[in-house]
Design a protein around this motif. Structure first.
Motif, PDB file in Angstrom:
ATOM      1  N   MET A   1      90.332  15.475  -0.353  1.00  0.00           N
ATOM      2  CA  MET A   1      91.010  16.189   0.595  1.00  0.00           C
ATOM      3  C   MET A   1      90.204  16.168   1.932  1.00  0.00           C
ATOM      4  SD  MET A   1      91.924  20.416   0.395  1.00  0.00           S
ATOM      5  CE  MET A   1      92.936  19.923  -1.088  1.00  0.00           C
ATOM      6  N   LEU A   2      89.088  16.363   1.855  1.00  0.00           N
ATOM      7  CA  LEU A   2      88.105  16.598   3.244  1.00  0.00           C
ATOM      8  C   LEU A   2      87.750  15.046   3.157  1.00  0.00           C
ATOM      9  CD1 LEU A   2      86.072  19.590   3.008  1.00  0.00           C
ATOM     10  CD2 LEU A   2      87.607  19.044   4.692  1.00  0.00           C
ATOM     11  N   HIS A   3      88.034  14.399   4.653  1.00  0.00           N
ATOM     12  CA  HIS A   3      87.460  13.127   4.665  1.00  0.00           C
ATOM     13  C   HIS A   3      85.838  13.034   4.718  1.00  0.00           C
ATOM     14  CE1 HIS A   3      88.059  13.929   8.787  1.00  0.00           C
ATOM     15  NE2 HIS A   3      87.067  13.023   9.181  1.00  0.00           N
ATOM     16  N   THR A   4      85.166  11.900   4.762  1.00  0.00           N
ATOM     17  CA  THR A   4      83.781  11.797   4.482  1.00  0.00           C
ATOM     18  C   THR A   4      83.294  11.230   5.687  1.00  0.00           C
ATOM     19  OG1 THR A   4      83.533  12.114   2.251  1.00  0.00           O
ATOM     20  CG2 THR A   4      81.687  11.394   3.411  1.00  0.00           C
ATOM     21  N   ILE A   5      82.328  11.557   6.626  1.00  0.00           N
ATOM     22  CA  ILE A   5      81.822  10.793   7.462  1.00  0.00           C
ATOM     23  C   ILE A   5      80.251  10.650   7.103  1.00  0.00           C
ATOM     24  CG2 ILE A   5      81.062  10.842   9.811  1.00  0.00           C
ATOM     25  CD1 ILE A   5      83.402  12.708  10.540  1.00  0.00           C
ATOM     26  N   ASP A   6      79.741   9.445   6.865  1.00  0.00           N
ATOM     27  CA  ASP A   6      78.483   9.100   6.439  1.00  0.00           C
ATOM     28  C   ASP A   6      77.505   8.879   7.421  1.00  0.00           C
ATOM     29  OD1 ASP A   6      76.295   8.388   5.066  1.00  0.00           O
ATOM     30  OD2 ASP A   6      77.124   7.256   3.361  1.00  0.00           O
ATOM     31  N   ALA A 270      92.611  24.688  12.104  1.00  0.00           N
ATOM     32  CA  ALA A 270      91.649  25.015  11.803  1.00  0.00           C
ATOM     33  C   ALA A 270      90.617  23.906  11.335  1.00  0.00           C
ATOM     34  CB  ALA A 270      91.703  26.128  10.783  1.00  0.00           C
ATOM     35  N   ALA A 271      89.325  24.099  11.516  1.00  0.00           N
ATOM     36  CA  ALA A 271      88.454  23.130  11.532  1.00  0.00           C
ATOM     37  C   ALA A 271      87.516  23.476  10.451  1.00  0.00           C
ATOM     38  CB  ALA A 271      87.608  22.745  12.694  1.00  0.00           C
ATOM     39  N   SER A 272      87.270  23.041   9.252  1.00  0.00           N
ATOM     40  CA  SER A 272      86.206  23.289   8.119  1.00  0.00           C
ATOM     41  C   SER A 272      85.460  22.044   7.853  1.00  0.00           C
ATOM     42  CB  SER A 272      87.043  23.520   6.961  1.00  0.00           C
ATOM     43  OG  SER A 272      87.829  24.702   6.985  1.00  0.00           O
ATOM     44  N   ILE A 273      84.102  22.178   8.107  1.00  0.00           N
ATOM     45  CA  ILE A 273      83.064  21.103   8.036  1.00  0.00           C
ATOM     46  C   ILE A 273      81.995  21.525   7.287  1.00  0.00           C
ATOM     47  CG2 ILE A 273      81.954  19.862   9.427  1.00  0.00           C
ATOM     48  CD1 ILE A 273      83.528  20.398  12.006  1.00  0.00           C
ATOM     49  N   LEU A 274      81.668  20.623   6.276  1.00  0.00           N
ATOM     50  CA  LEU A 274      80.539  20.694   5.375  1.00  0.00           C
ATOM     51  C   LEU A 274      79.648  19.583   5.917  1.00  0.00           C
ATOM     52  CD1 LEU A 274      78.594  21.669   3.104  1.00  0.00           C
ATOM     53  CD2 LEU A 274      80.161  19.954   1.698  1.00  0.00           C
ATOM     54  N   PRO A 309      92.397  15.805  10.833  1.00  0.00           N
ATOM     55  CA  PRO A 309      91.110  15.105  11.295  1.00  0.00           C
ATOM     56  C   PRO A 309      90.082  15.876  11.798  1.00  0.00           C
ATOM     57  CG  PRO A 309      92.802  15.084  12.883  1.00  0.00           C
ATOM     58  CD  PRO A 309      93.415  15.559  11.479  1.00  0.00           C
ATOM     59  N   GLN A 310      90.372  17.275  11.846  1.00  0.00           N
ATOM     60  CA  GLN A 310      89.395  18.073  12.358  1.00  0.00           C
ATOM     61  C   GLN A 310      88.146  18.817  11.465  1.00  0.00           C
ATOM     62  OE1 GLN A 310      92.677  18.879  11.971  1.00  0.00           O
ATOM     63  NE2 GLN A 310      92.734  20.708  11.356  1.00  0.00           N
ATOM     64  N   SER A 311      88.661  18.402  10.180  1.00  0.00           N
ATOM     65  CA  SER A 311      87.845  18.704   8.936  1.00  0.00           C
ATOM     66  C   SER A 311      87.229  17.549   8.420  1.00  0.00           C
ATOM     67  CB  SER A 311      88.846  19.643   7.951  1.00  0.00           C
ATOM     68  OG  SER A 311      89.200  20.781   8.580  1.00  0.00           O
ATOM     69  N   ALA A 312      86.105  17.810   7.777  1.00  0.00           N
ATOM     70  CA  ALA A 312      85.382  16.705   7.063  1.00  0.00           C
ATOM     71  C   ALA A 312      84.171  17.012   6.249  1.00  0.00           C
ATOM     72  CB  ALA A 312      84.702  15.752   8.126  1.00  0.00           C
ATOM     73  N   VAL A 313      83.870  16.134   5.239  1.00  0.00           N
ATOM     74  CA  VAL A 313      82.244  16.356   4.931  1.00  0.00           C
ATOM     75  C   VAL A 313      81.371  15.137   5.714  1.00  0.00           C
ATOM     76  CG1 VAL A 313      81.058  15.989   2.794  1.00  0.00           C
ATOM     77  CG2 VAL A 313      83.169  17.077   2.576  1.00  0.00           C
ATOM     78  N   VAL A 314      80.204  15.889   6.326  1.00  0.00           N
ATOM     79  CA  VAL A 314      79.439  14.770   7.018  1.00  0.00           C
ATOM     80  C   VAL A 314      78.056  14.792   6.158  1.00  0.00           C
ATOM     81  CG1 VAL A 314      78.085  14.496   9.258  1.00  0.00           C
ATOM     82  CG2 VAL A 314      80.449  15.731   9.155  1.00  0.00           C
ATOM     83  N   LEU A 315      77.634  13.604   5.771  1.00  0.00           N
ATOM     84  CA  LEU A 315      76.411  13.394   5.003  1.00  0.00           C
ATOM     85  C   LEU A 315      75.403  13.016   6.116  1.00  0.00           C
ATOM     86  CD1 LEU A 315      78.052  11.154   1.820  1.00  0.00           C
ATOM     87  CD2 LEU A 315      77.222  13.852   2.188  1.00  0.00           C
ATOM     88  N   VAL A 316      74.071  13.542   5.681  1.00  0.00           N
ATOM     89  CA  VAL A 316      73.244  13.236   6.644  1.00  0.00           C
ATOM     90  C   VAL A 316      71.833  12.950   5.792  1.00  0.00           C
ATOM     91  CG1 VAL A 316      74.083  14.508   8.856  1.00  0.00           C
ATOM     92  CG2 VAL A 316      72.765  15.848   6.933  1.00  0.00           C
TER      93      VAL A 316
END
Length: 435
Positions: A1-6, A270-274, A309-316
């Protein structure tokens, strides 16, 4: 559901972080022309314009723009007892927390006979905007009104869009919240026209101009607030809601998913970011989101927001990097779910409100924490704060010197005045010592 930014293998500068982070695509300028037209219409035609705008935009023509005091009293009387109790508790909690925001008057002795007093003076009159549309926001009445009251504002007006469901009146729950707070000047008007009415007044309605306009709204409300800034003060140009959660492998994935969903149900934009250093947590949160979205009442709206596009999982690579990313983003709401949340907090510099630990969800702040939920969006927390008593206060310096104290600095004043080629400044001092 949420796209991922690695981003785990990337070493990005702050500028580069800002460019890769997801944002709601909200450009206030696209609504500026329409907002200006609505404002100008109200300035020229007054009440007639407000009625026409309600009919055209809210699909109902109010019998009266000004809400009768008896309608407010009825709304309070008819309010569900449990909702009344919840609103009363929220008012008390916000009032207690907001009282701490009023600075005491400070007196500074610069020298013998020389003093400066710093005082905080409230504005005389404010206009509070409470949106209508996808939801009903009596909590926003509290979040706007209580800080103004705590600051000592003497005159408070409130506007909320006319509701077709209630024959062109303001929603009864919003009226009841106003009544519980002792607000009796309420108008059934919405959008940019309402902001213009507050800024310039509506003489044929008996609506006097205000000094400060606060409250969230849609893109046209945000554009209108930008247009009237300078004529009045504003709190901020509020955009769609956003939540950023910093979490590590110790976080409860179900709690994280529920909190991301809680903000996604506000609006499709709305933006939801993890932001996490744990791929396992990211996978678990995604699974919980899939299950929770299908069960919620606003599933379609929330799903659109989460898949946008405003929501995502960001891996750090680590939690310190997560904090740097959050600072670059400047979230409206920031939750910290890490094994050492206070240690993570030490790295945070920019956020509208910060929620620490697994039992402090954003929805607590929306209603009962005592904090304010009118917060900067769109990265504005990097340079501005949420609504508070200070929004309605102006710092003023009161300077008092006696003759001897002025004499001590007379020569330096003359020297500086002459260096700036403003000799009359110095002469205004030396005149006081001539016989």
């Amino acid at each position: 559901m949420l796209h991922t930014i690695d981003l785990r293998s990337q070493d990005l500068s702050r500028t580069e972080l800002v460019s890769v982070l997801p944002r709601p695509n909200v450009d206030v300028t696209v609504a500026s022309e329409a907002a200006q037209t609505l404002i100008d219409d109200v300035r020229e035609s007054g009440t007639a314009a407000l009625l026409d705008q309600a009919e055209r935009l809210d699909h109902v023509r109010p019998a009266s723009v000004r809400v009768d005091i008896h309608a407010i009293d009825r709304a309070v009387h008819n309010l569900d007892a449990s909702v009344r109790d919840a609103l009363t508790q929220a008012i008390e909690r916000v009032r207690r927390a907001t009282t701490a925001q009023v600075p005491p008057q400070r007196h500074t002795e610069i020298g013998h006979g020389a003093s400066i007093v710093q005082r905080w003076q409230p504005v005389d009159r404010v206009g509070l905007y409470v949106p209508g549309g996808k939801a009903v926001y009596p909590s926003s009445v509290i979040m706007n009104a209580v800080p103004a009251q705590v600051a000592g504002v003497r005159s408070i007006a409130l506007a909320s869009p006319a509701q077709r469901e209630f024959d062109g009146g303001v929603h009864p729950t919003i009226l009841a919240a106003a009544g519980l707070l002792g607000i009796t000047e309420v108008y059934a008007m919405g959008g940019a026209g309402a902001i213009g009415a507050f800024a310039y007044g509506v003489p044929d309605l008996g609506l006097a101009p205000v000094d400060v306009v606060t409250g969230p709204g849609n893109i046209y409300v945000a554009a209108a607030k930008r247009l009237v800034r300078g004529q009045v003060g504003i709190d901020a140009e509020a955009g769609t809601t956003e939540i950023l959660i910093i979490a590590d492998g110790t976080a409860n994935a179900r709690f994280v998913a529920a909190d991301l969903l809680s903000q996604a149900e506000h609006d499709e934009a709305a933006a939801s970011i993890l932001v996490t250093d744990s791929p396992r947590l990211a996978h678990e949160v995604a699974a919980h989101l899939d299950a929770l979205v299908s069960l919620t009442a606003n599933a379609e709206r929330a799903r659109t927001a989460l898949e946008g596009p405003q929501s995502a999982v960001v891996l750090v690579s680590d939690i310190v990097t997560a904090a740097e990313l959050s600072n670059a983003y400047g979230p409206e709401h920031l939750e910290i779910h890490t094994h050492d949340p206070h240690g993570t907090l030490e790295h945070i510099t920019s956020a509208g409100a910060i929620f620490i630990g697994p039992f402090t969800p954003v929805s607590l702040g929306d209603y009962m924490a005592g904090s304010n939920h009118v917060l900067p969006t769109g990265g504005q927390s990097r340079f501005s704060s949420g609504l508070g008593a200070y929004t309605f206060l102006r710092p003023q310096q009161i300077i008092e010197y006696d003759k001897a104290a002025l004499d001590v600095v007379a020569r330096p004043i003359v020297d500086l005045a002459n260096s700036e080629r403003l000799p009359a400044h110095g002469e205004a001092v030396t005149q006081r010592f001539e016989e």
